[in-house]
Design a protein around this motif. Structure first.
Motif, PDB file in Angstrom:
ATOM      1  N   MET A 132       0.795  -1.018  -0.048  1.00 24.91           N
ATOM      2  CA  MET A 132      -0.041  -0.024   0.040  1.00 24.91           C
ATOM      3  C   MET A 132       0.949   1.159   0.018  1.00 24.91           C
ATOM      4  N   ASN A 133       0.569   2.206  -0.870  1.00 25.88           N
ATOM      5  CA  ASN A 133       1.549   3.549  -1.184  1.00 25.88           C
ATOM      6  C   ASN A 133       0.763   4.376  -0.236  1.00 25.88           C
ATOM      7  N   PHE A 134       1.443   4.665   1.061  1.00 21.20           N
ATOM      8  CA  PHE A 134       0.785   5.871   1.805  1.00 21.20           C
ATOM      9  C   PHE A 134       1.327   7.140   1.411  1.00 21.20           C
ATOM     10  N   HIS A 135       0.462   8.262   1.708  1.00 24.96           N
ATOM     11  CA  HIS A 135       0.711   9.408   1.031  1.00 24.96           C
ATOM     12  C   HIS A 135       2.173  10.096   2.145  1.00 24.96           C
ATOM     13  N   PHE A 136       2.169   9.706   3.224  1.00 22.99           N
ATOM     14  CA  PHE A 136       3.204  10.503   4.048  1.00 22.99           C
ATOM     15  C   PHE A 136       3.689   9.244   5.071  1.00 22.99           C
ATOM     16  N   GLY A 156      12.479  14.005  19.128  1.00 23.20           N
ATOM     17  CA  GLY A 156      11.415  15.095  19.090  1.00 23.20           C
ATOM     18  C   GLY A 156      11.700  15.858  18.041  1.00 23.20           C
ATOM     19  N   ASN A 157      12.556  15.935  17.285  1.00 22.24           N
ATOM     20  CA  ASN A 157      12.602  16.643  16.040  1.00 22.24           C
ATOM     21  C   ASN A 157      11.908  15.854  14.988  1.00 22.24           C
ATOM     22  N   ASP A 158      10.849  16.247  14.704  1.00 19.50           N
ATOM     23  CA  ASP A 158      10.034  15.545  13.659  1.00 19.50           C
ATOM     24  C   ASP A 158      10.048  15.711  12.277  1.00 19.50           C
ATOM     25  N   TYR A 159       9.865  14.731  11.368  1.00 11.87           N
ATOM     26  CA  TYR A 159       9.963  14.905   9.769  1.00 11.87           C
ATOM     27  C   TYR A 159       8.790  13.996   9.288  1.00 11.87           C
ATOM     28  N   ILE A 160       8.354  14.642   8.103  1.00 15.75           N
ATOM     29  CA  ILE A 160       7.368  13.703   7.163  1.00 15.75           C
ATOM     30  C   ILE A 160       8.273  13.502   6.018  1.00 15.75           C
ATOM     31  N   VAL A 161       8.080  12.248   5.736  1.00 16.75           N
ATOM     32  CA  VAL A 161       8.834  11.677   4.567  1.00 16.75           C
ATOM     33  C   VAL A 161       7.618  11.543   3.443  1.00 16.75           C
ATOM     34  N   ILE A 162       7.906  12.320   2.510  1.00 17.07           N
ATOM     35  CA  ILE A 162       6.935  11.861   1.123  1.00 17.07           C
ATOM     36  C   ILE A 162       7.749  11.501   0.087  1.00 17.07           C
ATOM     37  N   ASP A 163       7.188  10.239  -0.481  1.00 23.33           N
ATOM     38  CA  ASP A 163       8.075   9.673  -1.456  1.00 23.33           C
ATOM     39  C   ASP A 163       7.478   9.874  -2.821  1.00 23.33           C
ATOM     40  N   PRO A 164       8.409  10.653  -3.653  1.00 24.52           N
ATOM     41  CA  PRO A 164       7.816  10.955  -4.880  1.00 24.52           C
ATOM     42  C   PRO A 164       7.271   9.675  -5.864  1.00 24.52           C
ATOM     43  N   VAL A 186      11.870  14.731   1.213  1.00 26.01           N
ATOM     44  CA  VAL A 186      11.351  14.219  -0.287  1.00 26.01           C
ATOM     45  C   VAL A 186      12.412  13.313  -0.802  1.00 26.01           C
ATOM     46  N   GLY A 187      12.071  12.046  -1.094  1.00 30.16           N
ATOM     47  CA  GLY A 187      12.859  10.997  -1.739  1.00 30.16           C
ATOM     48  C   GLY A 187      12.335   9.814  -1.484  1.00 30.16           C
ATOM     49  N   PRO A 188      13.122   8.755  -1.996  1.00 32.72           N
ATOM     50  CA  PRO A 188      14.274   8.687  -2.754  1.00 32.72           C
ATOM     51  C   PRO A 188      14.210   9.246  -4.061  1.00 32.72           C
ATOM     52  N   LEU A 189      15.302  10.174  -4.426  1.00 31.60           N
ATOM     53  CA  LEU A 189      15.494  10.732  -5.763  1.00 31.60           C
ATOM     54  C   LEU A 189      16.605  10.054  -6.308  1.00 31.60           C
ATOM     55  N   LEU A 190      16.302   9.207  -7.388  1.00 31.21           N
ATOM     56  CA  LEU A 190      17.292   8.277  -7.817  1.00 31.21           C
ATOM     57  C   LEU A 190      17.999   9.061  -8.967  1.00 31.21           C
ATOM     58  N   GLN A 191      19.339   9.188  -8.905  1.00 28.35           N
ATOM     59  CA  GLN A 191      20.430   9.665  -9.924  1.00 28.35           C
ATOM     60  C   GLN A 191      21.278   8.660 -10.062  1.00 28.35           C
ATOM     61  N   GLY A 192      21.138   7.903 -11.261  1.00 27.28           N
ATOM     62  CA  GLY A 192      22.089   6.794 -11.471  1.00 27.28           C
ATOM     63  C   GLY A 192      22.034   5.859 -10.301  1.00 27.28           C
ATOM     64  N   PHE A 231      15.597   9.837   7.126  1.00 26.17           N
ATOM     65  CA  PHE A 231      15.353   9.406   5.880  1.00 26.17           C
ATOM     66  C   PHE A 231      16.134   7.828   5.632  1.00 26.17           C
ATOM     67  N   SER A 232      17.193   7.713   6.324  1.00 23.42           N
ATOM     68  CA  SER A 232      17.749   6.421   6.431  1.00 23.42           C
ATOM     69  C   SER A 232      16.951   5.316   6.644  1.00 23.42           C
ATOM     70  N   ARG A 233      16.332   5.698   8.028  1.00 28.59           N
ATOM     71  CA  ARG A 233      15.360   4.469   8.703  1.00 28.59           C
ATOM     72  C   ARG A 233      14.323   4.302   7.623  1.00 28.59           C
ATOM     73  N   TYR A 234      13.703   5.146   6.938  1.00 32.67           N
ATOM     74  CA  TYR A 234      12.684   5.117   5.967  1.00 32.67           C
ATOM     75  C   TYR A 234      13.082   4.293   4.825  1.00 32.67           C
ATOM     76  N   LEU A 235      14.336   4.508   4.487  1.00 35.80           N
ATOM     77  CA  LEU A 235      14.793   3.525   3.243  1.00 35.80           C
ATOM     78  C   LEU A 235      14.963   1.990   3.626  1.00 35.80           C
ATOM     79  N   VAL A 236      15.209   1.894   4.917  1.00 35.00           N
ATOM     80  CA  VAL A 236      15.251   0.621   5.525  1.00 35.00           C
ATOM     81  C   VAL A 236      13.839   0.217   5.772  1.00 35.00           C
ATOM     82  N   ASP A 237      13.028   0.962   6.167  1.00 32.01           N
ATOM     83  CA  ASP A 237      11.697   0.239   6.363  1.00 32.01           C
ATOM     84  C   ASP A 237      10.806  -0.120   4.998  1.00 32.01           C
ATOM     85  N   GLU A 238      11.293   0.648   4.037  1.00 25.82           N
ATOM     86  CA  GLU A 238      10.449   0.500   2.889  1.00 25.82           C
ATOM     87  C   GLU A 238      11.489  -0.422   1.838  1.00 25.82           C
TER      88      GLU A 238
END
Length: 285
Positions: free
Chosen positions: A1-5, A12-20, A49-55, A80-87
């Protein structure tokens, strides 16, 4: 399932990851402000915002809540590194990421990516690199007068600009009061991140943080590296430093080759969908 965010926090420093690759978002200043707003949007200290794949390399964009773009964020990179692992984007414990502030090297210290070490690169105190107005120089222990207070400031770049202020008793109130004036001072043409620093002993420091484009934050990875590097440069600490912030502690190691390593935690908060009403405003038409 592709979630929006996907939402995470690092001390405590919180970020939203949005995968294009999963959600087509219009990242206008208006939309960034709306998504990050804690009353009208999802609420966060920024958007990754990512992952943006360049090569064969993976890049990310780091967007501040005011719509501006940050060169680098230590906590953002860890999240973002944790997101890459999770997904499942990465399956190795060591990899690199491209940011606007340069390439960073990531090492997972556990299988889930809950503890991560980042090689943040090397620091510079040179005014032309940060940048700081005035003649070319190392910006060390310079006086800056803000609201009638004479502040001792050391400026550093670790891919993004920082002004470290030695302060007897840093507090949230101090950051809220003085931080905006320092961030937007004419001495700093690109604005600047601000840390109010108290040295506790040779291996521990305390900071309060005002982030450029984000405001008061509970923790910051690049701020931790900047403050630790400034204290080390001034001879106030050893090369292994624990940085105490309201959100928790980050470990900073300053190596002989000049590289600064940062180690800290990441926690997942949740993932979900924008409502139809919000989605209608922010999707790419």
């Amino acid at each position: 399932m592709n979630f929006h965010f996907y939402k995470y926090h690092a001390l405590g420093n919180d970020y939203i990851v949005i995968d294009p690759n999963k959600a087509n978002i219009d990242f206008s200043e208006k939309n960034i402000r709306l998504i990050c707003h804690r009353n009208f949007g999802i609420g966060s200290d920024g958007i990754l915002v990512g992952p943006l794949l360049q090569g064969n390399s993976i890049h990310l964009r780091i967007l501040n809540p005011d719509g501006s773009e940050a060169e680098k964020s230590g906590n953002g990179v860890r999240i973002f590194s944790r997101y890459l692992v999770d997904e499942g984007y990465v399956t190795t414990k060591k990899f690199s990421l491209g940011t606007m502030g340069g390439e960073v090297y990531v090492e997972l210290l556990d299988d889930k990516g809950q503890q991560i070490r980042i090689d943040m690169g090397t620091v510079t105190f040179q005014s032309t690199d940060i940048p700081v107005d005035g003649p070319a120089r190392a910006v060390l222990n310079e006086e800056l007068i803000i609201q009638g207070q004479r502040l001792a400031t050391t400026c550093v770049s670790i891919g993004n600009p920082h002004c470290v202020v030695l302060y007897d008793e840093p507090s949230r109130e101090t950051a809220l009061d003085l931080g905006p004036a320092i961030e937007n001072h004419s001495r700093f043409p690109n604005r600047i991140n601000v840390q109010f620093l108290k040295v506790l002993n040779r291996n521990n420091i305390q900071i309060e943080i005002w982030e450029r484009g984000a405001g008061y934050t509970l923790a910051s990875g690049s701020s931790s590296c900047a403050a630790a590097s400034a204290a080390y440069k001034l001879g106030l600490v050893d090369n292994e430093i624990y940085v105490h912030m309201p959100g928790g502690i980050i470990k900073v190691d300053i190596r002989q080759n000049g590289h600064v390593f940062m180690t800290g935690s990441v926690n997942q908060v949740g993932k979900g969908f924008f409502s139809d009403e919000l989605w209608a405003q922010i999707q790419v038409k």
